[in-house]
Enzyme design. Sequence first.
Site, PDB file in Angstrom:
ATOM      1  N   ARG A 109      -4.622   0.975  -4.356  1.00  0.00           N
ATOM      2  CA  ARG A 109      -4.149  -0.389  -4.563  1.00  0.00           C
ATOM      3  C   ARG A 109      -5.333  -1.288  -4.956  1.00  0.00           C
ATOM      4  O   ARG A 109      -6.456  -1.076  -4.490  1.00  0.00           O
ATOM      5  CB  ARG A 109      -3.547  -0.868  -3.246  1.00  0.00           C
ATOM      6  CG  ARG A 109      -2.968  -2.273  -3.240  1.00  0.00           C
ATOM      7  CD  ARG A 109      -1.665  -2.345  -3.890  1.00  0.00           C
ATOM      8  NE  ARG A 109      -0.903  -3.520  -3.505  1.00  0.00           N
ATOM      9  CZ  ARG A 109       0.115  -3.969  -4.237  1.00  0.00           C
ATOM     10  NH1 ARG A 109       0.482  -3.371  -5.356  1.00  0.00           N
ATOM     11  NH2 ARG A 109       0.805  -5.023  -3.845  1.00  0.00           N
ATOM     12  N   THR A 386       6.920  -2.022 -12.637  1.00  0.00           N
ATOM     13  CA  THR A 386       6.116  -1.014 -11.946  1.00  0.00           C
ATOM     14  C   THR A 386       6.642   0.286 -12.500  1.00  0.00           C
ATOM     15  O   THR A 386       7.667   0.292 -13.181  1.00  0.00           O
ATOM     16  CB  THR A 386       6.366  -1.140 -10.412  1.00  0.00           C
ATOM     17  OG1 THR A 386       5.813  -2.364  -9.950  1.00  0.00           O
ATOM     18  CG2 THR A 386       5.792   0.002  -9.607  1.00  0.00           C
ATOM     19  N   THR A 404       1.230   0.249 -10.780  1.00  0.00           N
ATOM     20  CA  THR A 404       1.751  -0.990 -11.341  1.00  0.00           C
ATOM     21  C   THR A 404       0.665  -1.941 -11.820  1.00  0.00           C
ATOM     22  O   THR A 404      -0.489  -1.850 -11.394  1.00  0.00           O
ATOM     23  CB  THR A 404       2.602  -1.713 -10.258  1.00  0.00           C
ATOM     24  OG1 THR A 404       3.276  -2.821 -10.821  1.00  0.00           O
ATOM     25  CG2 THR A 404       1.747  -2.214  -9.099  1.00  0.00           C
ATOM     26  N   ASP A 428       0.851 -10.639  -5.091  1.00  0.00           N
ATOM     27  CA  ASP A 428       1.562  -9.965  -3.997  1.00  0.00           C
ATOM     28  C   ASP A 428       1.047 -10.399  -2.624  1.00  0.00           C
ATOM     29  O   ASP A 428       1.559  -9.957  -1.594  1.00  0.00           O
ATOM     30  CB  ASP A 428       1.456  -8.441  -4.131  1.00  0.00           C
ATOM     31  CG  ASP A 428       2.557  -7.885  -5.027  1.00  0.00           C
ATOM     32  OD1 ASP A 428       3.475  -8.637  -5.378  1.00  0.00           O
ATOM     33  OD2 ASP A 428       2.499  -6.688  -5.380  1.00  0.00           O
ATOM     34  N   SER A 458       5.505  -3.127  -2.110  1.00  0.00           N
ATOM     35  CA  SER A 458       6.794  -2.516  -1.738  1.00  0.00           C
ATOM     36  C   SER A 458       6.914  -1.113  -2.329  1.00  0.00           C
ATOM     37  O   SER A 458       7.967  -0.479  -2.210  1.00  0.00           O
ATOM     38  CB  SER A 458       7.955  -3.359  -2.269  1.00  0.00           C
ATOM     39  OG  SER A 458       7.960  -4.618  -1.668  1.00  0.00           O
TER      40      SER A 458
HETATM   41  N1  GLY Z   1       3.674  -5.339  -7.376  1.00  0.00           N
HETATM   42  C1  GLY Z   1       4.817  -4.838  -6.760  1.00  0.00           C
HETATM   43  C2  GLY Z   1       4.519  -4.096  -5.502  1.00  0.00           C
HETATM   44  O1  GLY Z   1       3.404  -3.644  -5.307  1.00  0.00           O
HETATM   45  O2  GLY Z   1       5.370  -3.945  -4.675  1.00  0.00           O
END
Ligand code: GLY
Length: 574
Positions: A109, A386, A404, A428, A458
């Site tokens: 991430r 995503t 994403t 986010d 998510s």
């Molecule tokens: N950017 C959407 C997610 O990470 O849930």
Amino acid sequence: MTHLSPITVFFFILSFFICNSAITQSAIHGVNAIHHPILAYDGMVATQHHEASKVGIEILKKGGNAIDAAVAVGFSLAVVLPRAGNLGGGGFMLVHLAEEEKTIALNYREIAPFKSKQDMYLDKNGEVDVDLFNQSYHSVGVPGSVAGLIGALEDYGTLTLEEVIAPAIRLAKEGFVITHDLEKILIKYENRLRKCPNASKIFYPSPNTFYKMGDLLIQKDLAWSLEQISREGKEAFYKGAIAKKLVADMKNNGGLINKKDLKKYQVTKVKPILGTYRDYEIQSMPPPSSGGVHLIQILNILEDYDLKNMGHNTAECIHHMVEAMRLAYADRSKHLGDPAFVEVPAQGIISKEYAKLLRNKINADVANKSEDILAGEPKDFESEETTHFSVADNKGNVVSNTYTLNFSFGSGYVAKGTGILLNNEMGDFAAKPGAIDAYGLVGGKANAVEAGKRPLSSMTPTIVLKDGKPYLITGSPGGSRIITTVLQTILNTIDHGMNVSDASHAIRIHHQWYPDVLFHEAALNADTKNLLKNKGHNLEVRAAMGSTQSIMIVDGIFLGASDPRRPDAKCIGF
Ligand code: GLY
């Protein structure tokens, strides 16, 4: 040892095959199949773009394992699915290794740059500046995709980086054919992309014209970046030639990411979050994704109900699903964040005891009101993008990956000279605790902006196991709807006996606590809708939800389905 006669052995083997083929038949046909899955014996790749699926199969046929193919797919989607495939974003990958009988979760991430501050998205009145938060150079988190894909290859792959990245370089250099879907999406997101001259140059033939279906999209700068990565590995992106261009671009545009941010970027390897549902094991992504925690939480709540007898998409079944979703998303807003920074009570949330307590709040006949569950402010969704892909090889290894840029094309900015679209993942975070994000989700203190922290996600890459072996590999895009989309794919197969293709086609619903609305796809039966309204639900039609890319493995046979909601998606097996 008892001696078996040849005739006994013959009947034993025969019954084994008859029995197993019966299992496979039911997995193919489900209770009442309408859509047939793709069937294969040696390997399977399901992605949101047919060119990337072909690349995955090319790598598997070359002798690569599921991880080699997944990494090749990840790099290729950055070329052929620019709205979500990426080098400038981040994501999560589950790798199941058959020989070691274990699953590893890779967290790649994005990370908040070191210059980030908790209130940096608030205007002078203390309100969230939505453009600064979602669509500016301040929206860009330190990208993790290059480190994540290369990390997976180094630890679990068998081919060289050069081999797995070659197809992506080819697609960027020689171009690929623009589909109807890409033509339309480039028109739809014109404002987002044309505001950046670097992006405009790539995605539009001239300031006033558009590419048409059938044209070739060639991305020379992106090919250059991929070649640097192929030669120098992740160093090229985090320290070398690409890093220099990224940092210069940030400086020229007032962005936050600097040399140190890139140099310090780390992928983390963790255990997946684990749960059970009926006779199946669930492995999914732990925080900083909320996906796995709430998927398991909702499954735990629903486990006590006889969904099968209630019937698929009946009002009774949807009512119970929605009430469970409402409770889970309320918890999401309060408790979830990056566990490296805040205490996340993940094990408590996924415990069966907690599910029992939550079930007490569900009335079989009357819908709860979200305001009675926990306070919040309703707001609508925005668009999101995503992408998920699933890969399986013939040695039993599987990969479930969701990554994403956040919105379609992320921030819409391309770093000069790199061809790399930059994410807007900082969006986010909870810009102001209690405020709502672009998906209408209420953010809590646990997800406040902090330097070095990862924003809550998510994304829900998931592997369902049966008797210790991967049975269903699935995941989806869809912002806040990812969790409920994955949930419904699992319920459709386990409770409603659908094959993987019918499970992917079936009409979807969604509830996320706030707004207090039961969203549903257009074709939901009118009788069902009326019964749900009578129970007190507020219904609203939404555009198609999600794009699952799923593989089911039964008796060693691969059964796959790409979601029909995205026209370029393709599941290929061999
Ligand atoms: N950017 C959407 C997610 O990470 O849930």
